[in-house]
Design a protein around this motif. Structure first.
Motif, short mmCIF file in Angstrom:
data_model
loop_
_atom_site.label_atom_id
_atom_site.label_comp_id
_atom_site.label_asym_id
_atom_site.label_seq_id
_atom_site.Cartn_x
_atom_site.Cartn_y
_atom_site.Cartn_z
N ASP A 512 -46.17 6.66 -21.15
CA ASP A 512 -44.57 7.09 -20.42
C ASP A 512 -44.66 7.60 -19.27
O ASP A 512 -44.00 7.36 -18.22
N THR A 513 -45.45 8.59 -18.87
CA THR A 513 -45.61 9.47 -17.79
C THR A 513 -46.11 8.51 -16.68
O THR A 513 -45.67 8.77 -15.65
N GLU A 516 -43.17 6.60 -15.77
CA GLU A 516 -42.09 7.48 -15.00
C GLU A 516 -42.69 7.86 -13.70
O GLU A 516 -41.65 7.77 -12.76
N VAL A 519 -41.59 4.85 -11.46
CA VAL A 519 -40.12 4.62 -11.28
C VAL A 519 -40.08 5.63 -9.86
O VAL A 519 -39.02 5.47 -9.15
N VAL A 520 -40.52 6.92 -10.13
CA VAL A 520 -40.19 7.83 -9.12
C VAL A 520 -40.61 7.57 -7.64
O VAL A 520 -39.78 7.29 -6.86
#
Length: 728
Positions: A512-513, A516, A519-520
């Motif tokens: 997940d990280t 994420e 995405v950032v």
């Protein structure tokens, strides 16, 4: 060939197989997927039998085989799932070879029309041999890989049919599909490679070089090896795949050629005999369009449905939406409120039985201040943007203190860092917004504006009260058992860290990280790309007052060699330069301690990015960038690579991707060190956050170096109704 046979077309059935453990086992699952799979299996096989294009035959046969796999997945048994995964592998192998052979034929003859092609085995014997063997695997000929998975399919159709009341129907449909599979495979081979050599082809065919034929031949060799020695060749791969789906619940099965004289074996030979007979006796009919299905124009039906949906969506959008963002947000909030009321539809508006925590007066006062900031920000957003931004920061600070109050230091640090960066970036962006229209008198006197503000206030109060009631109803009821106790108990043992929050982010939820931070990075690139084409309004491009005063007083313009920038406050400029290395040390401190104490790569990256942002604020864009060389795109790329390298490190030692790998080393003069791959992952997060934040900063800062956009001169007597409405 690879895309057609193994990648794109398998994405759907691959997802079904991966989700099978959590979705299967219901009557709905069985009837939905077995019905869809059986219909696709039969319609695809029938359509493939009547195609003229070689690729058309293979494409429709792929549809049929995907229906076969879907049917197996829908049968609700572990053995059927094994057969589905096995057939995915087999289909990818023989179908890739057939697509390659089709490409070779098209390249050499200039056509793929099976009615024009014939006798190519005389001119292209190697290609013909490869295609014949691959088509035999597609038809389910013994000693080839397709025969094994189809026999498993026949066996599972008997088992699932007996359990569902389709004792004869399901095996009969499976056998019928096998008949058509043999028929279109035989047609594909016989009409293209046998008979007299065609003479009216666009190009004279001849065998290609070995480099063009070898890839297809290797795949055919795999079909033979799997068909003869399945347990020794594909067995370990299939077992690994099934363990990935079912874990320890993989059923017992045997991959071998001979299982004795069984009903599935009889079904296989029935399909072979029936397919040969169908092609021999009905060969002239295969030259015609597909019976019944040829009258159905799927493209036209799709276009009609698509046009109807677009028109319907247009009517709905004209009725519900407007070009104003405020009206769209009102609709979104109203829908969210309606959904939130669904739990109360039964009439139970009472809370649970859990006792309430005593209210601390100091905490209540803190939230009163936060609520005042939030309300003030909402009120001032239309009139004083800077004041609204300051009060928004105050509300964020109250949230940060709330996290600290409830013993969540990691969340408090993250909230504080995010709040600072967000406020500063928005503050930089405020300069480039156009000035608000001076319509104060119009705003206060318009009845419509008052009604709209009253409506917005009512919706806001309703949403706030409703959300409060929903949270109260949930939190006063007993909590469902979760994974919190497992995470706390195994954080140090399995994750190698005492900071449970950080271990969750970099180990238990590492995937997940990683997603994420990706995405950032994408968001930062998008902001940068959008702002590169942005041109500020003419009234916002003027220099700040301090710089204008220096220019009016005859002071020289700042040069890149000046020790301090001109036109800026000198004392803050000096202090900020001195604070930069200190901020760097603090950010590294948070990075290194994050696995065992509050901190981490995200917080450390934001601290470092904030220090760089402040440099821009007190020094100006050009003056800072000549002294501080930062390449944010490289930081984003390196951050992703370093984070991925942490996962690959675990894979190299036989552990699941992104599992923490720990090692204890002894260094001279330093002593014992406990190192973990989680630090490498956190370092990737640290680098990406710095790069993404500074990239967005640069996109804003460079606006001061660009020429303003041209002002639009309104036509005399024309009023800008949208601006007036937006301002009110």
């Amino acid at each position: 060939a690879y895309l057609h046979s193994a990648t794109m077309v398998k994405a759907g059935v691959f997802l079904l197989a991966r989700l099978w453990p959590v979705l299967h086992g219901t009557e709905l699952w069985f009837w939905l997927f077995c019905s869809a799979g059986a219909a696709t299996l039969l319609l695809g096989a029938i359509s493939a039998t009547f195609q003229r294009d070689m690729k058309g035959v293979l494409a429709y046969s792929t549809i049929s085989h995907l229906g076969l796999i879907t049917l197996l997945i829908g049968m609700n048994t572990e053995l059927a799932l094994v057969a589905a995964v096995f057939h995915m592998m087999n289909h990818a192998t023989f179908k890739a070879s057939l697509f390659m052979a089709t490409g070779i034929v098209d390249h050499e003859t200039g056509t793929r029309d099976v009615l024009r092609l014939s006798g190519l085995r005389h001119a292209m014997p190697i290609t013909a041999t490869v295609a014949i063997v691959a088509a035999g695997a597609m038809a389910g000929v013994p000693l080839l890989n397709g025969f094994l998975s189809k026999e498993m399919f026949f066996a599972e159709s008997i088992s699932a049919g007996g359990q569902s009341g389709l004792r004869f129907t399901l095996p009969a449909m499976a056998t019928l599909a096998g008949v058509f599979s043999v028929a279109y495979s035989l047609r594909f081979i016989h009409q293209v490679f046998f008979g007299p050599l065609a003479t009216d082809l666009p190009r004279a065919p001849h065998e290609l070089t070995r480099g063009m034929v070898v890839p297809s031949a290797l795949l055919v060799g795999a079909c033979l090896l799997v068909g003869i020695m399945p347990a020794q060749t594909v067995g370990p791969l299939l077992e690994t795949a099934m363990h990935g789906i079912l874990g320890a619940g993989v059923p017992s099965y045997e991959l071998k050629i001979w299982h004795g004289f069984t009903v599935p074996l009889a079904m296989s030979f029935t399909a072979l005999a029936g397919g040969i007979s169908l092609y021999v006796f009905f060969r002239p009919r295969t030259l015609r369009p597909t019976p019944l299905l040829s009258h159905l124009n799927a493209k036209r039906a799709f276009d009609v449905v698509n046009v109807a949906l677009v028109r319907g969506a247009g009517r709905v959008s004209r009725f519900l939406f407007s070009r104003r963002l405020q009206a769209q947000l009102v609709l979104v909030v109203l829908v969210a409120m309606a959904v939130a009321l669904l739990p109360f539809a039964g009439g139970d508006w009472s809370g649970g039985e859990r006792p309430l925590t005593p209210l601390d007066p100091l905490f209540a006062l803190l939230w009163v201040a936060g609520a005042a900031c939030a309300i003030g920000a909402a009120f001032q957003a239309k009139f004083h943007r800077l004041a609204a931004l300051i009060m928004t920061g105050g509300a964020g600070l109250v949230t940060c203190l709330t996290f600290a109050w409830f013993s969540a230091p990691d969340l408090a640090l993250t909230q504080l860092a995010v709040e600072v960066v967000t406020v500063v970036l928005i503050l930089l962006g405020l300069r480039w917004l156009p000035r608000r229209l001076e319509l104060e008198e119009f705003r206060l006197q318009t009845l419509r504006a008052r009604a709209r503000r009253t409506r917005d206030l009512t919706i806001a109060l309703g949403a706030g009260v409703g959300l409060t009631a929903l949270v109260y109803a949930v939190m006063t009821r007993p909590a469902m058992p979760g994974v919190a106790s497992f995470l706390v108990a195994n954080s140090l043992e399995q994750g190698g860290g005492r900071n449970v929050v950080n271990v969750i982010l970099v180990d238990f939820r590492g995937f997940d990280t990683l997603g994420e931070i990706t995405v950032v990075g994408i968001v930062a690139l998008t902001v940068y790309a959008l702002l590169r084409r942005f041109r500020p309004a003419p009234e916002s491009i003027a220099a700040p007052r301090a710089q204008r005063e220096d220019l009016e007083a005859g002071e020289p313009v700042t040069t890149l060699d000046d020790p301090l920038p001109r036109g800026y406050l000198k004392i803050p400029a000096v202090l900020v330069r001195l604070l930069l290395p200190m901020a760097g040390m603090v950010s590294l401190f948070f990075l290194l301690r994050g696995h065992n104490a509050p901190g981490g790569g995200f917080v450390g990256g934001l601290v470092m990015a904030t220090a760089v942002i402040v440099q821009y604020m007190v020094g100006g864009t050009m003056w800072v960038e000549t002294r501080l060389r930062i390449h944010p795109l490289a930081w984003i790329a390196l951050g992703l690579l370093v984070a991925a390298a942490a996962g690959i490190t675990a894979a190299l030692v036989g552990l699941p991707f992104l599992t923490s790998v720990e090692v204890d080393v002894h260094l001279p003069l330093i002593g014992d060190l406990h190192l973990s791959s989680a630090l490498l992952f956190d370092l990737g997060v640290y680098m990406l956050v710095i790069g993404a934040t500074i990239l967005m900063l640069i996109a804003l800062a460079h606006q001061s170096l660009r020429s303003p956009r041209k002002a639009v001169t309104p036509v005399d007597g024309e009023e800008n109704a949208e601006q007036v409405e937006a301002a009110t």
